[in-house]
Structure formats: structure tokens, C-alpha cells
Design a protein around this motif. Structure first.
Motif, mmCIF file in Angstrom:
data_model
loop_
_atom_site.group_PDB
_atom_site.id
_atom_site.type_symbol
_atom_site.label_atom_id
_atom_site.label_comp_id
_atom_site.label_asym_id
_atom_site.label_seq_id
_atom_site.Cartn_x
_atom_site.Cartn_y
_atom_site.Cartn_z
ATOM 1 N N ALA A 204 0.773 -1.355 0.089
ATOM 2 C CA ALA A 204 0.072 0.015 -0.080
ATOM 3 C C ALA A 204 0.758 1.237 0.126
ATOM 4 N N ALA A 205 1.868 1.240 0.827
ATOM 5 C CA ALA A 205 3.025 2.388 0.706
ATOM 6 C C ALA A 205 3.352 2.499 -0.793
ATOM 7 N N ARG A 206 3.818 1.659 -1.403
ATOM 8 C CA ARG A 206 4.341 1.583 -2.455
ATOM 9 C C ARG A 206 3.347 2.256 -3.559
ATOM 10 N N ALA A 207 2.018 1.559 -3.632
ATOM 11 C CA ALA A 207 0.951 2.105 -4.493
ATOM 12 C C ALA A 207 0.634 3.610 -4.138
ATOM 13 N N GLY A 208 0.508 3.816 -2.838
ATOM 14 C CA GLY A 208 0.096 5.247 -2.403
ATOM 15 C C GLY A 208 1.137 6.344 -2.583
ATOM 16 N N TYR A 209 2.370 5.956 -2.643
ATOM 17 C CA TYR A 209 3.362 6.787 -3.058
ATOM 18 C C TYR A 209 3.537 7.141 -4.459
ATOM 19 N N GLU A 210 3.000 6.064 -5.366
ATOM 20 C CA GLU A 210 3.188 6.247 -6.785
ATOM 21 C C GLU A 210 2.153 7.091 -7.283
ATOM 22 N N VAL A 245 0.699 6.688 5.379
ATOM 23 C CA VAL A 245 2.125 6.990 5.470
ATOM 24 C C VAL A 245 2.698 7.271 4.269
ATOM 25 N N ALA A 246 2.333 6.702 3.062
ATOM 26 C CA ALA A 246 2.742 7.353 1.787
ATOM 27 C C ALA A 246 2.356 8.551 1.290
ATOM 28 N N LEU A 247 1.106 8.924 1.863
ATOM 29 C CA LEU A 247 0.574 10.434 1.643
ATOM 30 C C LEU A 247 1.306 11.384 2.378
ATOM 31 N N ALA A 268 12.007 7.819 16.418
ATOM 32 C CA ALA A 268 10.562 7.114 16.836
ATOM 33 C C ALA A 268 11.268 5.896 17.616
ATOM 34 N N ALA A 269 10.236 5.401 18.323
ATOM 35 C CA ALA A 269 10.565 4.166 18.862
ATOM 36 C C ALA A 269 9.847 2.933 18.430
ATOM 37 N N GLY A 270 10.234 1.615 18.719
ATOM 38 C CA GLY A 270 9.155 0.649 18.731
ATOM 39 C C GLY A 270 8.737 0.197 17.413
ATOM 40 N N ALA A 271 7.438 0.049 17.296
ATOM 41 C CA ALA A 271 6.554 -0.376 16.321
ATOM 42 C C ALA A 271 6.383 0.757 15.125
ATOM 43 N N LEU A 272 6.216 1.938 15.707
ATOM 44 C CA LEU A 272 6.127 2.929 14.781
ATOM 45 C C LEU A 272 7.402 3.357 13.998
ATOM 46 N N ALA A 273 8.739 3.290 14.804
ATOM 47 C CA ALA A 273 9.888 3.345 14.074
ATOM 48 C C ALA A 273 10.075 2.264 12.809
ATOM 49 N N ALA A 274 9.715 1.020 13.435
ATOM 50 C CA ALA A 274 10.114 -0.015 12.170
ATOM 51 C C ALA A 274 8.979 0.146 11.137
ATOM 52 N N ARG A 275 7.813 0.575 11.124
ATOM 53 C CA ARG A 275 6.894 0.726 10.169
ATOM 54 C C ARG A 275 7.459 1.932 9.231
ATOM 55 N N TYR A 276 7.718 3.125 9.726
ATOM 56 C CA TYR A 276 7.960 4.384 9.093
ATOM 57 C C TYR A 276 9.418 3.681 8.204
ATOM 58 N N ALA A 277 10.472 3.194 8.754
ATOM 59 C CA ALA A 277 11.651 2.696 8.380
ATOM 60 C C ALA A 277 11.407 1.769 7.214
ATOM 61 N N ALA A 278 10.235 0.891 7.356
ATOM 62 C CA ALA A 278 10.134 -0.012 6.223
ATOM 63 C C ALA A 278 9.546 0.811 5.081
ATOM 64 N N ALA A 279 8.757 1.795 5.398
ATOM 65 C CA ALA A 279 8.193 2.615 4.370
ATOM 66 C C ALA A 279 9.241 3.341 3.619
ATOM 67 N N PHE A 280 10.190 4.018 4.243
ATOM 68 C CA PHE A 280 11.205 4.685 3.572
ATOM 69 C C PHE A 280 12.213 3.747 2.804
ATOM 70 N N ARG A 281 12.441 2.551 3.412
ATOM 71 C CA ARG A 281 13.253 1.717 2.507
ATOM 72 C C ARG A 281 12.492 1.242 1.481
ATOM 73 N N ALA A 282 11.267 0.815 1.281
ATOM 74 C CA ALA A 282 10.485 0.280 0.286
ATOM 75 C C ALA A 282 10.410 1.331 -0.884
ATOM 76 N N LEU A 283 10.593 2.679 -0.599
ATOM 77 C CA LEU A 283 10.240 3.729 -1.387
ATOM 78 C C LEU A 283 11.732 4.198 -1.769
ATOM 79 N N GLY A 284 12.679 3.368 -1.569
ATOM 80 C CA GLY A 284 14.118 3.718 -1.962
ATOM 81 C C GLY A 284 14.728 5.024 -1.218
ATOM 82 N N LEU A 285 14.175 5.365 -0.048
ATOM 83 C CA LEU A 285 14.847 6.574 0.721
ATOM 84 C C LEU A 285 15.690 6.158 1.613
ATOM 85 N N GLY A 286 16.782 6.997 2.016
ATOM 86 C CA GLY A 286 17.528 6.531 3.087
ATOM 87 C C GLY A 286 17.047 7.140 4.379
#
Lengths: 309, 309
Positions: A204-210, A245-247, A268-286
Motif C-alpha cells: 500500500a505504501a508503494r502504490a500510495g506513493y506512486e 504513511v505514503a501520503l 521514533a521508537a518501537g513499532a512506529l519506528a519499524a513501520r516508517y523505516a520499512a516505508a522509507f526503504r520500500a520507497l528507496g529513501l535513505g
């Protein structure tokens, strides 16, 4: 226990308190859920809460305290009016107020505001955290950095030469709660299902960001997909989260320019940090993951040294 | 009064019923709030509601009825399963069901669904309205037309050569209610203030259409602007509406391609029609305002002629 100062990160729902020596090292700490929202109902109000935690640390009765966060809001203990961007530790120290009713010296740092047509914004607490981030050996020489602090009201903040130069809030967590609880999508969210489907989130993050402008249609597609193909519908809550998150990330890109020039600092910490980090990486962002708790302590200490100098 | 057929537009919260002659002219009509959501609680349920209104029109007991809308949903009177795009009046007639329990012949037209990865969509009632629009002397030669039916769940529909070829739902009204009632923006919305500020709406529509991905930030800016400059803050509800309508239009542009090639057919009435028309004009987009009630009657009549032939 003696100490140089007590530092308090006092938000809406939590209080974190540290006894600090004159070099910034932690001597002792306390954590509590007596946040701004409930402290007035405690015995002695804010002062009572603070005194009890400091007494538990054997802190002297005249030890100064420097606090940041919603404790300084209009509905908090004492209002510390917003200072405007650009802001640095000196600005925060200069804008600090001393709480009139407190027996010991208690200083509350101001929040930061941005006045701009259609871009009005405010924050309270995050500014102290951001100014405590470690931007390298000589922060005054650091180029513009982009910092993301996700949450109910995510903050994206630009920092240059040790100063907060601009920021934008995105109501991502607030939208998630309102949409999942109070729109047709509520029928797609099984009550009590708190599982997280990372594959659905990332897709969803990929599709939403596109195609970020299509989000309102993709929200309905979650519902319609569940009606038409119940067995193969992706996890609704994780899909909603990925779209929102993509929006947010697409909006930050629109406001701050290209996001792929340098790593985004994620506080961020915990689950929120993991979720945003996963989104950044999926979108090719450092992304550089930061320790938010150490940062707010460093930011408070920098302001405390200026206030108590 | 005799007639060829009775036509019913039977939605969630309303029933509109017309007695029609064999050329499609209206002989008499009834309007009621006995929609799908409440009809089961009326004496005799759906059949009772229908019979009472037809008796009031002196319609013969064996007059056939053709209905569309949520009356055919799973939670309605009798389920008329979705037919898939592309759909035209023949498809709707072929997918109609005859209600088993009704004494008179009652046919309910199906809704339309679209099966596509991440683009799953459904509608029920709007398809009949759209197929009743007047696309000119020879609808079979008409090029692709784009139709907008705004509401809680706005539908954007492409029609080519008399058939619905695709559509997308945007949850605009649903988002408006959830955001204004259940996020931090609820503090910026005075309860009971139903005034509409067209200038604020149009300014927000323009800003939102120019930078649609920034909407989550602009939502917070409504709140922050009210905190920082209470006197000069624009009307919060009208600004929210403008931003959400702009996001819908931007999303439609992303899904359907350029919107400025031909006029968008707007099927709506009253304040909602005025608001969307104002947004289209502010964004430089052509618009043709359609009479939605006449359209649904024509769509029902076209299907009725095929069913009863």
C-alpha cells in the motif's frame, strides 16, 4: 542525590524525568503516566507530581527543573508562548518561562510556531528533541537535514546550522483513527484485530506513493475489495496505514523538495519506528534511525545550561 | 390511474416512485423517506411500503414495478447481484431479479462492480442514473464522457457508446464527516455552524488542487492557523470541504487522465451541485450540470422496456 538540574519531558500522556550532572550525564530517572492531561487531577497538581518524583530521587528541594512539552501549553501548568522559526537552543532558553507558583525554580521551554499563509504550524516538545539530535562534530556547519517524527501529528522538520528553519505537521495518526473508526472502512476493520501485515503495508505504501492523489479512491477499494473477494482482500488496517504513511511522505516531498538527496532522520521508537523505516526503504529513501529519548535529554540540557548560566 | 409501469429509485434513506406511461412520461409521483435503512421496520416491510404508495396513486394491483438502488443490496429487500463493467441498459435488464415474495411483479436492477487489483469498486443506483443521461442524438456514437456524482461516496464514471466502461469511488463526504467530527479539526468546527463560506471553499480548492499531496499538512494548518491568528482564520468547515473536493478532482485526474479535454457532467442537486460546480470553474474545468432525477427515471425506463418487452 544531588545533581546539576532535573530535566522533564512532560507531554500529554507521560512524564519522563532525569536527574543530570553538570556534564549532562544521567544520575537517575523516573517515568510516569501523569501527563499534562491528568496532572491537574493529582494531589497538588503539576507541582505535586513533580515534587513527589524528585523526592523519590532524593533531589534537593531547591534543585532547578527545566521542562518541555505540553506542560507549557495553554491548558498545561503554565503557558510558555510559542517562539517563531528559526529556533535554536538559545531561542528556546530565551523564551522559557519560570512557573510563578512553584516553590523550586521550574522553567518551561516554549513551543515553536511558524506563521505563513496556509502553512501555519505549531509544535511543543518536538523542537527540544530535534535540537538535541547529534548532527556531527560541528553542527553549525551541517547542511540542511530533514527530520521526521511520526505520530498522531507527525512532524517533518528542516534543520540547518543547528537551527530549526521550518516544519510541517501531517495528521497521519489522527486520520488513521478517524478513518478506521468513523467511515465505511470501519466495517472492514475487525474490532480488536491489532495484527500488522507488513506485506500489505509495504504494498500500500508503494502504490500510495506512486499515485498519492488517488488515496480517497484506494480507501473505498479496500472496502469494495473485501465485498467482492473476501478471501483475498489484503489486511485492511495495514493497507490503510500504508496509504496514509505514503501520503505523508509524498506531502513532505512536495513541501521540502526531493527526499532522496540525503538520509531522513527518523525519530521514533518501537513499532512506529519499524513501520516508517520499512516505508522509507520500500520507497528507496535513505533513513537514519535516531534515539528520541537521548535527543530530548540533550536538547533540554543545552537549553538548561543557557537558562542556569 | 393506469400506467405502463411504476419506476422506483429506492436508496438507503429515500424512495422516489413514478407512475409512467408507455412513452416514459410521468403520470404521477410519490416521495418518501422510507428508504432501505428503515423499510424493514414499516408494516409489511418493503412490500407494504410499495403497496401503500401505489394504492395512493390508484395503480392497478398487477402493475409491474422496476426499482434500482440499495433496495437490491444484500441488506435490502432482495439481493440483485452486481453485474460487471462494461454495463448498459441491456446488461442491467439481464441482471435484474424478480422479488420472489412480492404479489405484483417487482424487478430490481443490479448494481455494477469493477474487479481490478487495487481498483475494486461497486455502485448501486448510480449506474441507472448514468445510463439515463442524455448524451446527444446518437449516444452510440458519443466519445468517452466523464460523469461526476458527488456525495458521501462520490462516483466518477466513464461512459462510451452508451456503456459504463469504468468508474471510481472517492469517499469525500465520508472523510469530511470523520475529519470534522473525530480529529483535532473538530476543535476548529463550531457545533451547529452550518454556514458556507464560498471564498474560503474556493481558495482551499485551488490550493488543494495545486498541491494535492499536501492535504494532511493543510488540515493541520487549519487548526494551527486558528490557534495563531484566531481573528483571520478562514472558515474551517468550508476550507476542509474545499481541500477534500480538490483531492477528489485531483484523484480523478490521476485515474482518468486530463480533465480539461471536455466538460465534466455533474449529476447532483442543490447545495452540493453548486459547490462542485464552483470548484470545477475555479480550477478551469468545464462542467455541464445534469438533472439527476430525470436521468434515473430515464435509466429505469430504458431497463423496464427491455424487462417487460
Amino acid at each position: 542525590m544531588t545533581g546539576f538540574v532535573a530535566l522533564a519531558d512532560w507531554g500529554t500522556t507521560s512524564l519522563r524525568l532525569w536527574l543530570i550532572d553538570d556534564e549532562g550525564a544521567v544520575l537517575a530517572e523516573r517515568r510516569s503516566t501523569e501527563g499534562m492531561a491528568t496532572a491537574t487531577r493529582e494531589p497538588g497538581g503539576f507541582a505535586g507530581v513533580l515534587d513527589r518524583h524528585l523526592a523519590a530521587l532524593d533531589a534537593p528541594a531547591d534543585l532547578p527543573v527545566v521542562a518541555c512539552g505540553m506542560v507549557g501549553a495553554k491548558q498545561g501548568w503554565a503557558e510558555a508562548a510559542y517562539v517563531e522559526t528559526p529556533a535554536d537552543p538559545s531561542t528556546l532558553a530565551a523564551g522559557a518561562i519560570r512557573v510563578p507558583e512553584a516553590a523550586r525554580p521550574v522553567f518551561i521551554l516554549p513551543g515553536v510556531c511558524q506563521r505563513a499563509e496556509g502553512r501555519s504550524d505549531v509544535m511543543r516538545g518536538e523542537e527540544t528533541q530535534i535540537l538535541g539530535l547529534d548532527f556531527g562534530d560541528d553542527p553549525m556547519r551541517a547542511e540542511r537535514q530533514l527530520v521526521c517524527l511520526p505520530g498522531t501529528h507527525s512532524k517533518w522538520v528542516t534543520v540547518a546550522r543547528g537551527r530549526i528553519t521550518g516544519f510541517s505537521t501531517f495528521v497521519t495518526g489522527d486520520l488513521f483513527a478517524a478513518i478506521s473508526g468513523h467511515t465505511i472502512l470501519s466495517h472492514s476493520m475487525p474490532t480488536g484485530d491489532k495484527t500488522f501485515d507488513e506485506a500489505a503495508f509495504v504494498a500500500a505504501a508503494r502504490a500510495g506513493y506512486e499515485h498519492p492523489t488517488e488515496i480517497s479512491n484506494r480507501l473505498f477499494a479496500i472496502r469494495a475489495g473485501g465485498l467482492l473477494e473476501p478471501a483475498s482482500a489484503p489486511h485492511a488496517a495495514s493497507t490503510l496505514s500504508g496509504l496514509l504513511v505514503a501520503l505523508e511522505i509524498a506531502g513532505a516531498g512536495s513541501l521540502f523538495g526531493r527526499l532522496d538527496g540525503q538520509a531522513i532522520r527518523l525519530v521514533a521508537a518501537g513499532a512506529l519506528a519499524a513501520r516508517y523505516a520499512a516505508a522509507f526503504r520500500a520507497l528507496g529513501l535513505g533513513v537514519i534511525e535516531e534515539d528520541g529519548e537521548a535527543a530530548v535529554r540533550r536538547g533540554l540540557f543545552a537549553a538548561a545550561r543557557k537558562i542556569l548560566a
